[in-house]
Design a protein around this motif. Structure first.
Motif, PDB file in Angstrom:
ATOM      1  N   UNK A  61      35.590  27.251  20.612  1.00 31.84           N
ATOM      2  CA  UNK A  61      36.633  26.254  21.557  1.00 31.84           C
ATOM      3  C   UNK A  61      36.375  24.826  21.317  1.00 31.84           C
ATOM      4  N   UNK A  62      34.720  24.620  21.455  1.00 38.05           N
ATOM      5  CA  UNK A  62      34.399  23.122  21.207  1.00 38.05           C
ATOM      6  C   UNK A  62      34.556  22.719  19.916  1.00 38.05           C
ATOM      7  N   UNK A  63      34.253  23.729  18.963  1.00 35.43           N
ATOM      8  CA  UNK A  63      34.733  23.307  17.498  1.00 35.43           C
ATOM      9  C   UNK A  63      35.863  23.146  17.194  1.00 35.43           C
ATOM     10  N   UNK A  64      36.800  23.734  17.733  1.00 32.90           N
ATOM     11  CA  UNK A  64      38.216  23.389  17.367  1.00 32.90           C
ATOM     12  C   UNK A  64      38.637  22.002  18.391  1.00 32.90           C
ATOM     13  N   UNK A  65      38.174  21.694  19.028  1.00 33.81           N
ATOM     14  CA  UNK A  65      38.335  20.553  19.881  1.00 33.81           C
ATOM     15  C   UNK A  65      37.910  19.270  19.199  1.00 33.81           C
ATOM     16  N   UNK A  66      36.674  19.261  18.419  1.00 38.52           N
ATOM     17  CA  UNK A  66      35.989  18.225  17.878  1.00 38.52           C
ATOM     18  C   UNK A  66      36.631  18.428  16.323  1.00 38.52           C
TER      19      UNK A  66
END
Length: 593
Positions: free
Chosen positions: A264-269
């Motif tokens: 989810x953090x990867x998608x956000x960034x």
């Protein structure tokens, strides 16, 4: 001078795009001698920014008081962040939530009859202005526009989730008043609001002219689309990316799935958004600072605020650290250096060979006051901690029925235990033997509600009180002052020595001394203990409770010296023995599968 602005697509530092890769690190949940270490570890994970709330009641525990030193030295914390090369986002409230006592709002203010709570009520706004006028200059002088590191300041906190039936015009009036106060205190960097990634909340909690941000912990692309509907231009930012979760007494310990959170953090960034990881380092609710939720059932928050964060309660990189560091490195520069491994600490056994009944603890008990009714803790002006109540009962009374117990009470008749009452169970009846005597109830405030409509409710015993035979209106109270336990520890140590392997009958204080390796982190094991509080060299580690999930309390290394460390325990119920054990590793309890 440097500038920080909100551009059409990006945050702009001196006109150049800057993505904020931030993490929440609360100075008030970390020993001040560990601030530099935690900030450095956060930078080594790849963060370029640190974020912190500023709880009003932490800096002003009593009306007219402002603390800005020691654990409350916000300026020093921001300076250490700057020295580590970190920008800063400051979120001063006035309401912060944060699973903190009362959401940061001071109980002494909300105890005033008719005062507003998070609305444009004159007395509430006047108190906010007085507080911000004294506090915010510490932040103002450290803004990037003055050569410092503060780049954003938040106005209120998730206001769209509060009082959804309030008039929109009244909401706007309140937020506008806060903006005026914040700007009047010298804040000239951009101001933001944050709300859950929900259309209604983002609409209710925002204000034209303030940059909206969102809070969420999953489905990043979908949540960013919701935010974009309400913030059509400028950089997208998740101001709370919930990497884990907090624990409540009697529940499970939360451990986030590293792979899911990292994805989810990867998608956000990858979407180009800025982020603030909540929490990067959770820390500890030292003392009696933890808050509570009440969604039908009262649920107080545990002492450990580890949160399953990338940086664990004692500063050790946890499972999320490497996962998040790898993700961040795909999008932003990450230092090559990694944190040094934590040095192990020896197990220490401490004989607590001195004991003192709470009712005899004159060094901690305030003066006895008499009442013609059952007062709340707020009427006693005890804003946190414990109050000792007393009333005379007769053989005919047989039971005392209370309106409500907030939140945990130990009842004794002439010091003989008769009942334990807990708010979460709905207990409010004290059964009595058929004899006259003095009924005492030691009542613990387990944390003021920090979210929702019950913010500001009173603590202690709530009347009326009745027995089987009559109304019980004549009461005596004594508040426990446990902020400085130096004199109390000396009083306990002055009692005759007792064999530490003898069972402890609570409520009682137990004290002992021990030697240690200075600077080595430990954890106090609560195995064998019931419920209470622990101090090491005068620093309150926080609450413990056999209800779990946590089986240890964090002992920061900076507290320890080579010889003569003082260990003080307040045991409310009873313990198998007065033996304290400091161990090397945390035990935060069982998890839910």
């Amino acid at each position: 001078m440097p500038t920080f602005e909100i551009g059409a697509e990006d945050f702009l530092l001196d006109g150049r795009p800057l993505r904020l890769v931030s993490g929440a690190l609360h100075y008030f949940r970390t020993h001040p001698d560990a601030w530099a270490d935690r900030l450095r570890t956060a930078r080594l994970m790849g963060l370029n920014t640190v974020e912190t709330y500023v709880p009003w009641n932490f800096h002003s525990p009593r009306r007219g008081e402002l603390r800005l030193d020691g654990p409350a030295d916000l300026g020093r914390f921001l300076d250490l962040a700057a020295a580590e090369g970190l920008h800063a986002v400051v979120r001063p409230g006035p309401f912060v939530c944060a699973e903190w006592d009362g959401g940061g709002l001071p109980a002494w203010l909300l105890a005033e009859a008719g005062v507003g709570v998070r609305r444009a009520e004159p007395r509430f706004l006047a108190a906010v202005e007085e507080h911000f006028s004294a506090l915010l200059p510490v932040v103002a002088e450290r803004q990037v526009t003055r050569g410092g590191n503060v780049v954003l300041v938040q106005v209120e906190n998730e206001y769209g989730a509060y009082d959804e039936d309030a008039d929109p015009a009244d909401r706007q009036k309140y937020l506008e008043a806060l903006v005026d106060v914040v700007r009047g205190a010298g804040i000239d960097v951009p101001l933001i609001t944050c709300d859950q990634a929900d259309d209604a909340m983002l609409e209710r909690g925002g204000l034209p002219g303030l940059h909206r941000t969102a809070t969420f912990g999953s489905r990043s692309r979908e949540r960013l689309e919701v935010l974009r509907r309400h913030q059509p231009t400028g950089p997208l930012m998740c101001t709370e990316f919930w990497a884990g979760w907090f624990d409540t007494w009697g529940g499970h310990h939360h451990v986030p799935p590293a792979g899911t959170s990292a994805g989810d953090l990867d998608d956000l960034l990858a979407a180009g958004a800025s982020v603030n990881i909540y929490m990067a380092h959770g820390g500890t609710n030292f003392g009696t600072t933890s808050g509570a939720n009440h969604k039908g059932v009262y649920a107080p928050t545990t002492t450990s605020y580890d949160y399953g964060a990338p940086i664990s309660e004692d500063g050790t990189p946890g499972p999320l650290f490497d996962a998040f560091r790898t993700v961040i490195a795909r999008h932003e520069p990450v230092p090559a250096e990694v944190p040094a491994p934590r040095a192990p600490a020896p197990t220490l056994d401490v004989a607590l060979d001195h004991r003192l009944d709470v009712a005899d603890a004159t060094a901690a008990l305030g003066p006895w006051r008499t009442w013609d009714h059952l007062p709340t803790a707020d009427e006693v002006e005890q804003w946190t901690g414990l109050v000792l109540y007393a009333a005379d009962v007769t053989a005919a009374d047989r039971a005392v029925v209370l309106g409500e117990v907030r939140d945990h009470a130990v009842a004794r008749l002439d010091r003989d235990p008769v009942a334990v009452l807990d708010r979460a169970r709905g207990d409010r009846v004290v059964p009595l033997p058929a004899r006259a005597g003095e009924l005492q109830l030691l009542v613990e405030d387990m944390g003021r509600v920090n979210y929702g409509e019950r913010i500001g409710e009173a603590k202690g015993l709530v009347g009326p009180a009745r027995t089987a035979a009559r109304g019980l209106t004549a009461w005596r109270t004594a508040a426990l002052d446990l902020e400085d336990v130096t004199a109390l520890t000396a009083q306990v140590r002055a009692t005759p020595a007792t064999a530490p392997d003898a069972p402890v009958v609570g409520p009682a204080f137990c004290a002992g001394t021990f030697d240690a390796a200075p600077g080595a982190d430990h954890f106090f094991s609560v195995d064998g203990w019931g419920k209470g509080l622990v101090w090491v060299n005068g620093w309150c580690l926080g609450r413990y409770w056999g209800a779990g999930p946590a089986r240890t309390l964090y002992v920061p290394g900076p507290l320890l010296r080579a010889e003569g460390n003082e260990l003080l325990v307040l045991e409310l119920h009873g313990a198998a023995a007065a033996c304290g054990r400091l161990v090397d590793a945390p035990d935060l309890g069982h998890t839910e599968f």
